[in-house]
Design a protein around this motif. Structure first.
Motif, PDB file in Angstrom:
ATOM      1  N   GLN A 136      -1.370   5.579  12.128  1.00  0.00           N
ATOM      2  CA  GLN A 136      -0.019   5.051  11.908  1.00  0.00           C
ATOM      3  C   GLN A 136       0.484   4.256  13.125  1.00  0.00           C
ATOM      4  O   GLN A 136       1.541   4.553  13.698  1.00  0.00           O
ATOM      5  CB  GLN A 136       0.943   6.180  11.556  1.00  0.00           C
ATOM      6  CG  GLN A 136       0.546   6.869  10.245  1.00  0.00           C
ATOM      7  CD  GLN A 136       1.379   8.101   9.975  1.00  0.00           C
ATOM      8  OE1 GLN A 136       0.923   9.229  10.159  1.00  0.00           O
ATOM      9  NE2 GLN A 136       2.612   7.895   9.575  1.00  0.00           N
ATOM     10  N   ARG A 158       0.019  -7.761   4.902  1.00  0.00           N
ATOM     11  CA  ARG A 158       1.125  -8.414   4.207  1.00  0.00           C
ATOM     12  C   ARG A 158       1.179  -7.954   2.748  1.00  0.00           C
ATOM     13  O   ARG A 158       2.234  -7.530   2.263  1.00  0.00           O
ATOM     14  CB  ARG A 158       0.957  -9.938   4.278  1.00  0.00           C
ATOM     15  CG  ARG A 158       2.135 -10.735   3.751  1.00  0.00           C
ATOM     16  CD  ARG A 158       1.914 -12.231   3.881  1.00  0.00           C
ATOM     17  NE  ARG A 158       0.917 -12.726   2.960  1.00  0.00           N
ATOM     18  CZ  ARG A 158       1.113 -12.929   1.650  1.00  0.00           C
ATOM     19  NH1 ARG A 158       2.292 -12.676   1.112  1.00  0.00           N
ATOM     20  NH2 ARG A 158       0.148 -13.388   0.882  1.00  0.00           N
ATOM     21  N   LEU A 160      -0.216  -5.356   1.219  1.00  0.00           N
ATOM     22  CA  LEU A 160      -0.042  -3.923   0.976  1.00  0.00           C
ATOM     23  C   LEU A 160       1.171  -3.363   1.711  1.00  0.00           C
ATOM     24  O   LEU A 160       1.397  -2.159   1.705  1.00  0.00           O
ATOM     25  CB  LEU A 160      -1.309  -3.148   1.366  1.00  0.00           C
ATOM     26  CG  LEU A 160      -2.559  -3.445   0.530  1.00  0.00           C
ATOM     27  CD1 LEU A 160      -3.724  -2.572   0.989  1.00  0.00           C
ATOM     28  CD2 LEU A 160      -2.298  -3.217  -0.962  1.00  0.00           C
ATOM     29  N   ASN A 161       1.957  -4.246   2.337  1.00  0.00           N
ATOM     30  CA  ASN A 161       3.201  -3.829   2.997  1.00  0.00           C
ATOM     31  C   ASN A 161       2.970  -2.770   4.067  1.00  0.00           C
ATOM     32  O   ASN A 161       3.776  -1.845   4.224  1.00  0.00           O
ATOM     33  CB  ASN A 161       4.208  -3.300   1.967  1.00  0.00           C
ATOM     34  CG  ASN A 161       4.463  -4.289   0.844  1.00  0.00           C
ATOM     35  OD1 ASN A 161       3.893  -4.173  -0.240  1.00  0.00           O
ATOM     36  ND2 ASN A 161       5.292  -5.264   1.101  1.00  0.00           N
ATOM     37  N   LEU A 162       1.869  -2.903   4.787  1.00  0.00           N
ATOM     38  CA  LEU A 162       1.580  -1.917   5.835  1.00  0.00           C
ATOM     39  C   LEU A 162       2.531  -2.110   7.016  1.00  0.00           C
ATOM     40  O   LEU A 162       2.778  -3.236   7.444  1.00  0.00           O
ATOM     41  CB  LEU A 162       0.121  -2.053   6.280  1.00  0.00           C
ATOM     42  CG  LEU A 162      -0.886  -1.515   5.267  1.00  0.00           C
ATOM     43  CD1 LEU A 162      -2.255  -2.146   5.457  1.00  0.00           C
ATOM     44  CD2 LEU A 162      -0.983   0.003   5.385  1.00  0.00           C
ATOM     45  N   PRO A 163       3.056  -1.003   7.546  1.00  0.00           N
ATOM     46  CA  PRO A 163       4.053  -1.110   8.620  1.00  0.00           C
ATOM     47  C   PRO A 163       3.402  -1.259   9.987  1.00  0.00           C
ATOM     48  O   PRO A 163       3.605  -0.433  10.871  1.00  0.00           O
ATOM     49  CB  PRO A 163       4.824   0.212   8.485  1.00  0.00           C
ATOM     50  CG  PRO A 163       3.815   1.181   7.964  1.00  0.00           C
ATOM     51  CD  PRO A 163       2.855   0.383   7.104  1.00  0.00           C
TER      52      PRO A 163
ATOM     53  N   ARG B  11      13.754  -0.008   5.356  1.00  0.00           N
ATOM     54  CA  ARG B  11      13.120   0.598   6.534  1.00  0.00           C
ATOM     55  C   ARG B  11      14.166   0.904   7.598  1.00  0.00           C
ATOM     56  O   ARG B  11      14.090   1.933   8.279  1.00  0.00           O
ATOM     57  CB  ARG B  11      12.040  -0.330   7.092  1.00  0.00           C
ATOM     58  CG  ARG B  11      10.774  -0.319   6.236  1.00  0.00           C
ATOM     59  CD  ARG B  11       9.632  -1.062   6.933  1.00  0.00           C
ATOM     60  NE  ARG B  11       8.373  -0.874   6.217  1.00  0.00           N
ATOM     61  CZ  ARG B  11       7.459  -1.829   6.065  1.00  0.00           C
ATOM     62  NH1 ARG B  11       7.658  -3.032   6.560  1.00  0.00           N
ATOM     63  NH2 ARG B  11       6.333  -1.571   5.418  1.00  0.00           N
ATOM     64  N   GLN B  99      -0.598 -10.483  -6.232  1.00  0.00           N
ATOM     65  CA  GLN B  99      -1.224  -9.328  -5.574  1.00  0.00           C
ATOM     66  C   GLN B  99      -2.730  -9.450  -5.701  1.00  0.00           C
ATOM     67  O   GLN B  99      -3.290  -9.236  -6.781  1.00  0.00           O
ATOM     68  CB  GLN B  99      -0.711  -8.035  -6.213  1.00  0.00           C
ATOM     69  CG  GLN B  99      -1.207  -6.764  -5.541  1.00  0.00           C
ATOM     70  CD  GLN B  99      -0.556  -6.501  -4.180  1.00  0.00           C
ATOM     71  OE1 GLN B  99       0.589  -6.897  -3.940  1.00  0.00           O
ATOM     72  NE2 GLN B  99      -1.279  -5.866  -3.283  1.00  0.00           N
ATOM     73  N   LYS B 130       1.549   0.573  -2.045  1.00  0.00           N
ATOM     74  CA  LYS B 130       2.535  -0.329  -1.446  1.00  0.00           C
ATOM     75  C   LYS B 130       3.849   0.418  -1.170  1.00  0.00           C
ATOM     76  O   LYS B 130       4.436   0.292  -0.086  1.00  0.00           O
ATOM     77  CB  LYS B 130       2.795  -1.528  -2.372  1.00  0.00           C
ATOM     78  CG  LYS B 130       1.702  -2.604  -2.315  1.00  0.00           C
ATOM     79  CD  LYS B 130       1.837  -3.630  -3.440  1.00  0.00           C
ATOM     80  CE  LYS B 130       3.050  -4.509  -3.346  1.00  0.00           C
ATOM     81  NZ  LYS B 130       2.916  -5.674  -2.432  1.00  0.00           N
ATOM     82  N   ASN B 133       3.596   2.685   1.741  1.00  0.00           N
ATOM     83  CA  ASN B 133       3.603   1.940   2.998  1.00  0.00           C
ATOM     84  C   ASN B 133       4.999   1.452   3.356  1.00  0.00           C
ATOM     85  O   ASN B 133       5.346   1.333   4.526  1.00  0.00           O
ATOM     86  CB  ASN B 133       2.644   0.751   2.916  1.00  0.00           C
ATOM     87  CG  ASN B 133       1.193   1.195   2.888  1.00  0.00           C
ATOM     88  OD1 ASN B 133       0.858   2.282   3.352  1.00  0.00           O
ATOM     89  ND2 ASN B 133       0.331   0.359   2.341  1.00  0.00           N
TER      90      ASN B 133
END
Lengths: 281, 281
Positions: A136, A158, A160-163, B11, B99, B130, B133
């Motif tokens: 993480q 982008r 998969l919206n990974l933080p 977020r 996607q 998604k 995440n």
């Protein structure tokens, strides 16, 4: 320095940390890796380096078994850089059962490296996703040496919206221009002397584009032919747009020229970004 | 109650929260959803409910366009349950571009629902990944009504090392046994009266297994035939192991019987867990 092999212990170590920077590696660290780690050190007080030779990204005939594993030396180098946390799991930890959840990737994963190493990027993306989920991190550093990998990881983050923020590290080169790589050690003396010509070839293409040449087809073919005459087996020498990594059609774009070629049984890759001529006038 | 449509705002709202509980929904909330949310409320002081009709999990001929969208009523119900945060993005937020990174799933995604709705679980798994995440929950509640979905999400979490606990919520039923579902509202009066017979059929199979019947093939075929005689078009009535969700071969295991069948144009699914007889003696 904590060398952790277990996911729960790693998560416990990282609990409450802010601004974690992550540098994934397959070990056998060289100056290229160390530059990425120094870059991570400048961006974060909590750098995690993973060392894991990922079976998923090797094709059946590739060098998974003989890929160099040098954990002790690697850890000495990491300790010298003040890395606090190394994650070095074995295969049972990351693949307790066969990995059935894999990523399906966009068409850009089927060109260049993906064409010559089908399944490679699926393996890379899947392990990177797993490592991101385990660690993480807030940011992760990937080298430009693996330019297409960097592109695909960015796209994965982008879509998969990974933080996590992906940071690009510059390629480190030997004095003759050869990009550092764990696979360089497979080269004998003659091959090592020849190896810099992949870089030299890309550099000549870059210079020609900057000086106004826009016949990309001819540039690519001439370069491939020249390398072949020197004894290389060329997989590709190819000019692409940086933004999409699709083949470039016109010269007035952000470009990158990428190459992959074999010296006997050793496959080398390299690339050079090309500033658009319009900015150079 | 915060109704957020934007990822960055969500977020920001969740920054610093500990123990986030997440309940993903496609909206059109009924008592089944609300029970999952009450369960989340008991487990966490910070419950996030998402409302998003996920195009990826609908087949081309399915009811994506006519799927009921009732955001205002949904939000009233969520407000009454003291939910603080609702994530209700539009498609441009979750799919700003097509996607292309999707999940490739194990064979268990190709049986039962996956056989009759190819691509369904790929769409579910991808959107759940998604949303995980984006929200980064500590736990997420999924209903047992979608039993195979629950199984696949659990396997995804395990195989991708996602840092989230999956909590199962019991199916909520009408007084006649019909499992609550948004699709029940497509039923006319006659169909609604008939609909409970899917549950009744599964219940009879459960009772027969508990009383010692171990001819699973016959149980499944008889049940399908009975429903067909009542006017249903049966996709499957099938007895499986709970642990793997693969077809059950022997009676002395943790079992689940699953069914899917159509009343005219409305497709209903249901399932019942079966305690192994050995524990009942």
């Amino acid at each position: 320095m904590n060398i952790l092999t277990d996911i729960a212990a790693l998560r416990e170590t990282l609990r409450g940390e802010k601004n974690i920077a992550f540098v994934p590696t397959m070990g056998n660290l060289h100056e290229g890796h160390l530059a990425l780690i120094e870059q991570a050190n400048r961006l974060s007080g909590c750098v995690v380096v993973s060392i894991f030779v990922n079976r998923l990204q090797f094709l059946p005939h590739e060098d998974f078994e003989r890929y160099p594993r040098t954990l002790e030396e690697d850890c000495r180098a990491l300790s010298a850089l003040n890395v606090k946390t190394v994650f070095a799991p074995n295969e049972k930890i990351l693949f307790p059962t066969p990995q059935e959840f894999l990523l399906a990737l966009p068409p850009v994963a089927d060109i260049l490296e993906g064409k010559f190493r089908p399944g490679f990027f699926r393996g890379v993306a899947t392990i990177v996703l797993k490592l991101f989920n385990i660690i993480q991190p807030d940011l992760a550093v990937f080298g430009k040496k693996d330019y297409q990998q960097l592109h695909i990881v960015r796209e994965m983050v982008r879509q998969l919206n990974l933080p996590v923020n992906i940071v690009a590290g510059e390629t480190v080169r030997a004095t003759d221009g050869l990009a550092l790589s764990s696979r360089n050690q497979y080269l004998n003396g003659t091959q090592r002397a020849e190896a810099c010509h992949l870089y030299q070839t890309l550099l000549r293409i870059k210079q020609k584009i900057i000086s106004g040449c826009n016949d990309f087809q001819a540039l690519q073919e001439n370069a491939s032919n020249n390398l072949a005459q020197r004894g290389w087996k060329v997989d590709y020498i190819s000019i692409h747009r940086r933004s999409s990594l699709l083949p470039a059609q016109a010269p007035d774009q952000d470009l990158v020229v990428l190459g992959a070629a074999w010296l006997d049984k050793t496959r080398l890759i390299d690339n050079l970004e090309i500033e658009p001529p319009i900015f150079l006038k």
